[in-house]
Design an enzyme around this catalytic site. Structure first.
Site, mmCIF file in Angstrom:
data_model
loop_
_atom_site.group_PDB
_atom_site.id
_atom_site.type_symbol
_atom_site.label_atom_id
_atom_site.label_comp_id
_atom_site.label_asym_id
_atom_site.label_seq_id
_atom_site.Cartn_x
_atom_site.Cartn_y
_atom_site.Cartn_z
ATOM 1 N N SER A 1 -20.867 36.283 -17.719
ATOM 2 C CA SER A 1 -20.549 37.467 -18.519
ATOM 3 C C SER A 1 -21.720 38.434 -18.359
ATOM 4 O O SER A 1 -22.806 38.022 -17.924
ATOM 5 C CB SER A 1 -20.417 37.049 -19.993
ATOM 6 O OG SER A 1 -20.456 38.166 -20.848
ATOM 7 N N TYR B 1 -23.433 32.272 -27.265
ATOM 8 C CA TYR B 1 -22.720 32.678 -26.042
ATOM 9 C C TYR B 1 -23.720 33.199 -25.004
ATOM 10 O O TYR B 1 -23.660 32.835 -23.829
ATOM 11 C CB TYR B 1 -21.697 33.750 -26.417
ATOM 12 C CG TYR B 1 -20.718 34.150 -25.346
ATOM 13 C CD1 TYR B 1 -19.573 33.388 -25.102
ATOM 14 C CD2 TYR B 1 -20.897 35.317 -24.600
ATOM 15 C CE1 TYR B 1 -18.646 33.772 -24.137
ATOM 16 C CE2 TYR B 1 -19.982 35.713 -23.633
ATOM 17 C CZ TYR B 1 -18.854 34.934 -23.415
ATOM 18 O OH TYR B 1 -17.933 35.319 -22.462
#
Ligand code: NAD
Length: 267
Positions: free
Chosen positions: A148, A161
């Site tokens: 990401s 995350y």
């Protein structure tokens, strides 16, 4: 005469796509099949996965297997199914993921990190391990991971995350250096915001439209420009899976329309 580029860029190839029942994974499964691949859809959403396999033509083209990527036996079984059903494994796309748990570092429960670790890092580690088991003797293969923009910068809202997606880019580079001797390429795709069902699962609201989330409230117009479709990521995966990227390995391909580079990235 100029070379004619094949429109079936994965003809004869076999792929496993984890998290293939939804969002980016689903779009990638469809793209891979359109380009001639046979695909194992590995996910925990059985109804969606079975339905997608059926839609794409059934067992000769696409098969679904229940696979919790944090379980080594499940991942091994998905890889073995690709060999037993389709004769090998050329592409391993470790894409399954969950969204981050938000919370201040002095308040968040460490158990939240542990829970996400199973999917976002352990699951990818296992995918690489079992893909390598099959690809090394064959001396070919393409392994892809999904990180990401949160794997490259901070300030993305979730410490858990961000931690795990950063680790994933390191894992990708590390394994790439080992597997180059076996003609196996290992690359990462790092998407920006993509409009998928992940945004309607916790910690986000069940009915949330991506543009309505508090996280993105600062500038809806800017956010509308930065949000991409799952097909944008699927096309990046197609490139990394195909021979067109034959000298690309250990690379993190950021697919975010350059928004991560902007100092006010959400504006
Ligand atoms: P999604 O929720 O649509 O798809 C994720 C899939 O992973 C689902 O089908 C889910 O069932 C599956 N999954 C979850 N836990 C699993 C497990 N333990 N075992 C097997 N499968 C499991 O979300 P998406 O947006 O398509 O996410 C795909 C990947 O892209 C994730 O790794 C995510 O972190 C990453 N990503 C997404 C965005 C975004 O904005 N959507 C941005 C950057 C990175």
């Amino acid at each position: 005469m100029a070379a004619v580029r094949s429109t079936m860029r994965l003809q004869g190839r076999v792929a496993v796509v984890t998290g293939g029942a939804s969002g980016i994974g689903k779009a990638t499964v469809k793209t891979f099949v359109e380009h001639g691949a046979r695909v194992i859809i590995a996910d925990i959403q059985d109804a969606l996965g079975e339905s997608l396999a059926h839609e794409l033509g059934g067992p000769g083209v696409a098969r679904y297997i229940h696979c919790n990527v944090s379980q080594e036996g499940h991942v091994a079984a998905a890889v073995d199914l690709s060999v037993n059903a389709f004769g090998g494994l050329d592409i391993m796309y470790n894409n399954a993921g969950v969204s981050g748990v938000h919370g201040a570092i002095d308040e968040i429960l460490v158990e939240n990190l542990d829970q996400q670790y199973g999917v976002l890092l352990r699951g990818v580690f296992l995918g690489m391990k079992h893909a390598a088991r099959v690809m090394k003797p064959a001396l070919k293969g393409s392994i892809i991971t999904t990180s990401s923009v949160a794997g490259h910068i901070g300030g993305m809202g979730s410490h858990t995350y961000t931690t795990l997606k950063h680790a994933l880019t390191g894992l990708t580079r590390s394994v790439a250096t080992e597997l180059r001797d076996y003609q196996i390429r290992v690359n990462n795709i790092s998407p920006g915001a993509v409009d998928t069902p992940i945004w309607s699962k916790p910690p986000f609201t069940p009915s949330s439209n991506l543009l309505n989330l508090p996280f993105f409230q600062s500038s809806k117009e800017g956010v509308a420009r930065m949000v991409s479709r799952p097909e944008s990521i699927a096309n990046a995966a197609l490139f990394l899976a195909s021979d067109e990227s034959s000298y690309v390995s250990g690379h993190c391909l950021v697919v975010d329309g350059s928004h991560m580079l902007h100092p006010n990235w959400a504006m």
